[in-house]
Design an enzyme around this catalytic site. Sequence first.
Site, PDB file in Angstrom:
ATOM      1  N   LYS A 166     -38.497  42.528  22.253  1.00  0.00           N
ATOM      2  CA  LYS A 166     -38.821  43.624  21.316  1.00  0.00           C
ATOM      3  C   LYS A 166     -40.264  44.101  21.457  1.00  0.00           C
ATOM      4  CE  LYS A 166     -38.002  41.107  17.755  1.00  0.00           C
ATOM      5  NZ  LYS A 166     -37.448  39.923  18.423  1.00  0.00           N
ATOM      6  N   LYS A 207     -44.924  36.235  14.432  1.00  0.00           N
ATOM      7  CA  LYS A 207     -45.619  35.914  15.696  1.00  0.00           C
ATOM      8  C   LYS A 207     -46.859  36.789  15.889  1.00  0.00           C
ATOM      9  CE  LYS A 207     -42.045  35.830  18.678  1.00  0.00           C
ATOM     10  NZ  LYS A 207     -41.464  36.178  19.964  1.00  0.00           N
ATOM     11  N   ASP A 260     -33.335  37.633  13.715  1.00  0.00           N
ATOM     12  CA  ASP A 260     -32.382  36.521  13.707  1.00  0.00           C
ATOM     13  C   ASP A 260     -32.618  35.576  12.540  1.00  0.00           C
ATOM     14  OD1 ASP A 260     -33.835  34.512  16.397  1.00  0.00           O
ATOM     15  OD2 ASP A 260     -34.715  35.613  14.742  1.00  0.00           O
ATOM     16  N   LYS A 279     -33.118  39.646  18.498  1.00  0.00           N
ATOM     17  CA  LYS A 279     -33.361  38.201  18.437  1.00  0.00           C
ATOM     18  C   LYS A 279     -34.785  37.887  18.900  1.00  0.00           C
ATOM     19  CE  LYS A 279     -31.702  34.323  21.218  1.00  0.00           C
ATOM     20  NZ  LYS A 279     -32.995  34.109  21.885  1.00  0.00           N
TER      21      LYS A 279
HETATM   22  P1  ADP Z   1     -39.822  39.397  21.261  1.00  0.00           P
HETATM   23  O1  ADP Z   1     -40.859  40.326  20.757  1.00  0.00           O
HETATM   24  O2  ADP Z   1     -38.442  39.921  21.062  1.00  0.00           O
HETATM   25  O3  ADP Z   1     -39.957  38.015  20.697  1.00  0.00           O
HETATM   26  P2  ADP Z   1     -41.234  39.607  23.771  1.00  0.00           P
HETATM   27  O4  ADP Z   1     -41.369  41.074  23.961  1.00  0.00           O
HETATM   28  O5  ADP Z   1     -42.431  38.872  23.292  1.00  0.00           O
HETATM   29  O6  ADP Z   1     -39.988  39.264  22.839  1.00  0.00           O
HETATM   30  O7  ADP Z   1     -40.708  39.014  25.142  1.00  0.00           O
HETATM   31  C1  ADP Z   1     -40.468  37.630  25.317  1.00  0.00           C
HETATM   32  C2  ADP Z   1     -40.851  37.227  26.736  1.00  0.00           C
HETATM   33  O8  ADP Z   1     -39.994  37.846  27.664  1.00  0.00           O
HETATM   34  C3  ADP Z   1     -42.274  37.659  27.066  1.00  0.00           C
HETATM   35  O9  ADP Z   1     -42.957  36.583  27.643  1.00  0.00           O
HETATM   36  C4  ADP Z   1     -42.098  38.799  28.043  1.00  0.00           C
HETATM   37  O10 ADP Z   1     -43.073  38.742  29.023  1.00  0.00           O
HETATM   38  C5  ADP Z   1     -40.729  38.567  28.632  1.00  0.00           C
HETATM   39  N1  ADP Z   1     -40.042  39.844  28.940  1.00  0.00           N
HETATM   40  C6  ADP Z   1     -39.654  40.789  28.059  1.00  0.00           C
HETATM   41  N2  ADP Z   1     -39.056  41.826  28.687  1.00  0.00           N
HETATM   42  C7  ADP Z   1     -39.070  41.520  30.017  1.00  0.00           C
HETATM   43  C8  ADP Z   1     -38.614  42.181  31.220  1.00  0.00           C
HETATM   44  N3  ADP Z   1     -37.990  43.366  31.181  1.00  0.00           N
HETATM   45  N4  ADP Z   1     -38.827  41.576  32.409  1.00  0.00           N
HETATM   46  C9  ADP Z   1     -39.416  40.373  32.452  1.00  0.00           C
HETATM   47  N5  ADP Z   1     -39.882  39.708  31.388  1.00  0.00           N
HETATM   48  C10 ADP Z   1     -39.705  40.248  30.170  1.00  0.00           C
HETATM   49 MG    MG Z   2     -42.338  39.949  19.367  1.00  0.00          MG
END
Ligand code: ADP
Ligand code: MG
Length: 268
Positions: free
Chosen positions: A17, A42, A126, A12
């Site tokens: 990710k 993104k 998603d 999601k």
């Molecule tokens: P996605 O790629 O799935 O959209 P992201 O990797 O960009 O998600 O993560 C979304 C947010 O959550 C980011 O701001 C990231 O800093 C935070 N985040 C992700 N994993 C962790 C973690 N293990 N601990 C704290 N914050 C996290």
């Molecule tokens: Mg991402």
Amino acid sequence: MNKTRGIAIYGKGGIGKSTVVSNLAAAYSQNQKVLVIGCDPKADTTRTLVGKRIPTILDTMRKNKNTSREDVLYSGYGNVACVESGGPEPGVGCAGRGVIVAMSLLEKIGIFEDDLGLILYDVLGDVVCGGFAVPLREEYAEEVYIVTSGEYMALYAANNISKGIKKLKGSLGGIICNCRGINREVELVSEFADKIGSHVVGVITRSELVQKSEIDAKTVMEKYPESEQAQKYRELSFSIFHNQQFVIPQPMDVEEFEEFFQNFNDDK
Ligand code: ADP
Ligand code: MG
């Protein structure tokens, strides 16, 4: 030349990710040549590897019909090769289509002929759009992992993604639990994995070091290599590397999913 291993990470939006992918890439870069392909509009998967946002394939192609390798391929931490597919301008066009166009360009410029040990795909999961299946359908990636937390929507999306994987007869290598700090979270995610015929391949704890690294546009692996959090990503990289458990998932239907989620939470 060894066969390149293609790994797609689904989940999601906002579940973690890109954080998982970039830190895994940094971990693997210690002993092999890694390519990261960001397939999310993104376009921020590779930011923490390169130290800045890189131009996306779609944007570059819009400006220049003869897009070359140098225009879209950037080198990041640990010499990780990085590209971002990008997406359509918000509100117009199909994001999945963008991934298809991007992948064709990568083929044209010969990226898949490079001597790569590993390709990591960061794929949004998603959105109900055919294009999101590209890395799997076209057999770019032969292994899939799903990132989820114990939150309802994250698990719901994970279940939906497994429906897509099943349809495409894809091979699910496991579930990555990226913790949000929910009660009995690992237990819940493990039960979920079990329900769909898979297993939890790794658990990443929630840590403020992720945000602190993000501010500097770095991975945790680069900024805090000695930390416990970096060790979690390293452990995940080992488990995935040595993983032997691949299945075609058996997703739950909507009612089963509701029941599963309710039962777990009633049973305190
Ligand atoms: P996605 O790629 O799935 O959209 P992201 O990797 O960009 O998600 O993560 C979304 C947010 O959550 C980011 O701001 C990231 O800093 C935070 N985040 C992700 N994993 C962790 C973690 N293990 N601990 C704290 N914050 C996290
Ligand atoms: Mg991402």
